[in-house]
Design a protein around this motif. Structure first.
Motif, PDB file in Angstrom:
ATOM      1  N   ARG A  62       0.906  -1.137  -0.014  1.00 44.82           N
ATOM      2  CA  ARG A  62       0.120  -0.060  -0.106  1.00 44.82           C
ATOM      3  C   ARG A  62       0.891   1.184  -0.057  1.00 44.82           C
ATOM      4  O   ARG A  62       0.638   2.132  -0.688  1.00 44.82           O
ATOM      5  CB  ARG A  62      -0.877   0.108   1.137  1.00 44.82           C
ATOM      6  CG  ARG A  62      -2.098  -1.087   0.988  1.00 44.82           C
ATOM      7  CD  ARG A  62      -2.897  -1.190   2.322  1.00 44.82           C
ATOM      8  NE  ARG A  62      -3.876  -2.066   2.135  1.00 44.82           N
ATOM      9  CZ  ARG A  62      -4.983  -2.342   3.011  1.00 44.82           C
ATOM     10  NH1 ARG A  62      -4.674  -2.011   4.364  1.00 44.82           N
ATOM     11  NH2 ARG A  62      -6.079  -3.154   2.804  1.00 44.82           N
ATOM     12  N   ALA A  78      -2.663   4.483   5.528  1.00 44.55           N
ATOM     13  CA  ALA A  78      -4.202   4.019   4.967  1.00 44.55           C
ATOM     14  C   ALA A  78      -4.672   5.405   4.441  1.00 44.55           C
ATOM     15  O   ALA A  78      -5.242   5.538   3.331  1.00 44.55           O
ATOM     16  CB  ALA A  78      -4.921   3.293   6.064  1.00 44.55           C
ATOM     17  N   GLN A 118      -9.771   1.331   2.556  1.00 48.15           N
ATOM     18  CA  GLN A 118      -8.785   2.208   3.125  1.00 48.15           C
ATOM     19  C   GLN A 118      -9.345   3.111   4.171  1.00 48.15           C
ATOM     20  O   GLN A 118      -8.968   3.145   5.224  1.00 48.15           O
ATOM     21  CB  GLN A 118      -8.000   3.196   2.247  1.00 48.15           C
ATOM     22  CG  GLN A 118      -7.111   2.260   1.230  1.00 48.15           C
ATOM     23  CD  GLN A 118      -6.289   1.213   1.706  1.00 48.15           C
ATOM     24  OE1 GLN A 118      -5.481   1.547   2.611  1.00 48.15           O
ATOM     25  NE2 GLN A 118      -6.346  -0.053   1.271  1.00 48.15           N
TER      26      GLN A 118
END
Length: 569
Positions: free
Chosen positions: A320, A404, A456
């Motif tokens: 990510r 995130a 997310q």
């Protein structure tokens, strides 16, 4: 029928193919240094702790910005990978063929340690230096970044099982890219892929149906022969099927577990991981994503049974982070393509770069890139700090929530950013021999891969709920910029008020995520960017005007100074 007019003896026949001179057009962008042409990136590298890497990064910037290197990205996408499930004699082979340009990009990425730098040289600033390299490499081509990222990101998950790490880590971290279709024991370097998603599950991996049963005895892998499992099921997406090893989720009696599945068995026979087809993706086409079936495939348990999600999340958090880098890279390449065009194209009597409305748009696109870059490189420093100093709770907590936030926001902002850059170039920008369509299609990919926007935002809420200290870490970080701009101070107050009202928080998760991202970006820019950048960012993102279409900066911003920072030649 009329006779033709006779030509004079000395008259010359005009070249019929030349109907007009070609002028007032742009030129191919290339032979620029992707580091030294980018003031914001240079500042971020120095600020976040990788001054020691500047010379190496400058050399890499010259390589990645060269015409020849940029052309590799074009070729790797023009000629898509092709799958052979069987050879001409009928043997199952599951071999994917790539254009040589793809292999050259992979070779270069591994030679420059984009897959390994923080693990082989764990010093302060290693993640920052790697992020800067990946940002430049990602401006060239995105598809080969996927296996590079997965190989990089697998290490924390693999290290949860030290004996497995001891078996494989040296070759995974090798600077040699070895694409030969051979058992791992015969290769000089290994690549690692990942398989989580199934048809019926998507992001809900607990709905997976793939199962694993022990061949000899339960427990994490210890050697090539002991504590092995047999895996049966499917994966709807398995990227880079020519990787040598894959981290795969499958259920045991204890629940969802993580397994390391080799493409070849230790005895040198082909593992029964069978590629059904390559996915016909709209973007990232140089990277072969596949649909696969495990028909009693051989593998080792990584971590404990029933703890598969917790084990593989170590890998997912880093992939990510690389999505943040990749989307920021797409922003930068689209932006400099647009600026390069505007520096040459004349319309209505003057160059586009000198026209006020175009300056507004380009400056606004630059602000988006500056915010994305600042947040991404700050997270790189957080990764460095949490690995070098386990007692530094602030950095670990900040990385937990802000990765995130950044993955959601930066990836979400990139598609429209790429579209606006394409629109600057106009009709030529939508032609497939231009890099702009590829950038636009790539921009969509990172918003979905490794967890969509909703996933997310829910992950942010999960961090806030399960680890409330992440919220304190976030506000401790943004408070460093209090007092530097009135609109920022007001935005922080509004954001704090959002958390006082927990009702319908999940329904409001995107709204909260938007604010968390923009306030954090503003905090970083207020501390580190020139006033021309930070003030314009606050006025355009935090003011009453709010965030509208790009190109809506208020009167008074120094557009020329903002644009100049991201493309200096």
């Amino acid at each position: 029928m009329h006779d033709s007019f006779p030509l004079h003896a000395n008259a010359q026949v005009p070249a019929q193919a030349e109907t007009h001179p070609v002028f007032n057009v742009s030129s191919e962008l290339g032979d620029i240094n992707l580091l030294t042409s980018d003031q914001a990136l240079q500042e971020a590298v120095q600020r976040e702790g990788a001054v020691w890497a500047m010379e190496d990064l400058s050399q890499f910037g010259a390589l990645t910005g060269s015409r020849e290197y940029l052309h590799l990205g074009y070729l790797a996408n023009k000629y898509k990978p092709e799958l052979d499930t069987h050879d001409r004699f009928g043997h199952r082979v599951d071999v994917v063929h790539y254009h040589p340009a793809y292999h050259e990009l992979m070779r270069s990425a591994f030679a420059h340690q984009l897959h390994a730098l923080p693990w082989v040289n764990p010093v302060a600033g290693a993640h920052v230096a790697r992020a800067a390299k990946l940002l430049m490499q990602g401006q060239v081509e995105a598809g080969h970044i996927c296996p590079t990222t997965m190989t990089f990101a697998c290490i924390p998950s693999l290290r949860t099982t030290p004996k497995l790490a001891a078996l494989w880590e040296d070759k995974i971290l090798s600077a040699v890219y070895d694409p030969r279709n051979l058992p791992a024991s015969q290769k000089n370097g290994l690549t690692v892929g990942m398989g989580m998603t199934e048809k019926q599950g998507g992001s809900d991996v607990r709905a997976n149906t793939t199962f694993a049963t022990p061949i000899d005895q339960h427990g994490p892998g210890e050697s090539y022969e002991t504590k092995t499992y047999e895996i049966t099921g499917h994966k709807w997406f398995l990227s880079a099927p020519m990787c040598d090893l894959f981290l795969v989720l499958a259920k045991t009696e204890a629940g969802v577990s993580c397994f390391l599945v080799p493409r070849w068995r230790p005895d040198g026979t082909k593992n029964t991981l069978q590629v059904i087809r390559l996915k016909n993706k709209m973007g990232n086409v140089s990277n072969a994503s596949s649909e696969v079936e495990f028909r009693g495939a051989f593998g080792w348990l990584v971590g404990d049974e029933g703890r598969g999600v917790a084990t593989i999340i170590e890998m997912v958090s880093l992939t990510r982070f690389d999505c943040m880098i990749g989307s920021t890279a797409i922003m930068r390449m689209g932006l400099i393509q647009a600026i390069h065009h505007c520096q040459q194209r004349v319309a209505f009597g003057k160059k586009l770069i000198d026209q006020p409305l175009m300056q507004n748009l380009l400056a606004d696109l630059t602000l988006e890139y500056e915010g994305a870059l600042a947040l991404t490189m700050r997270m790189a420093r957080a990764l460095d700090q949490q690995e070098l100093d386990a007692t530094n709770q602030h950095e670990s907590l900040l990385a937990r929530i802000a990765t995130a936030i950044g993955k959601y926001w930066i990836c979400k902002r990139t598609p429209n950013h790429s579209y606006e850059a394409m629109e600057v170039i106009g009709g030529s920008g939508v032609m497939e021999d231009s890099p702009m369509p590829r950038l636009y299609r790539e921009a969509v990919i990172n918003t979905i891969w490794e967890g969509s926007g909703n996933v997310q935002c829910l992950d942010v809420l999960r961090a806030m709920t399960k680890t409330p200290a992440t919220v304190d870490a976030y506000f401790n970080e943004v408070r460093l910029a209090l007092g530097k701009h009135a609109l920022f101070d007001q935005a922080v107050s509004r954001l704090q008020a959002e958390f006082q009202n927990r009702e319908y928080l999940e329904f409001r998760a995107r709204h909260v995520g938007d604010q968390l991202a923009v306030v954090l970006q503003a905090a970083l820019l207020l501390q580190h960017a020139p006033d021309s950048v930070s003030t314009a960012f606050c006025l355009s993102r935090l003011g009453q005007q709010g965030m509208h279409n790009y190109g809506s900066l208020p009167i008074g911003v120094n557009a020329k100074a903002i644009i100049h920072r991201t493309y200096q030649v």
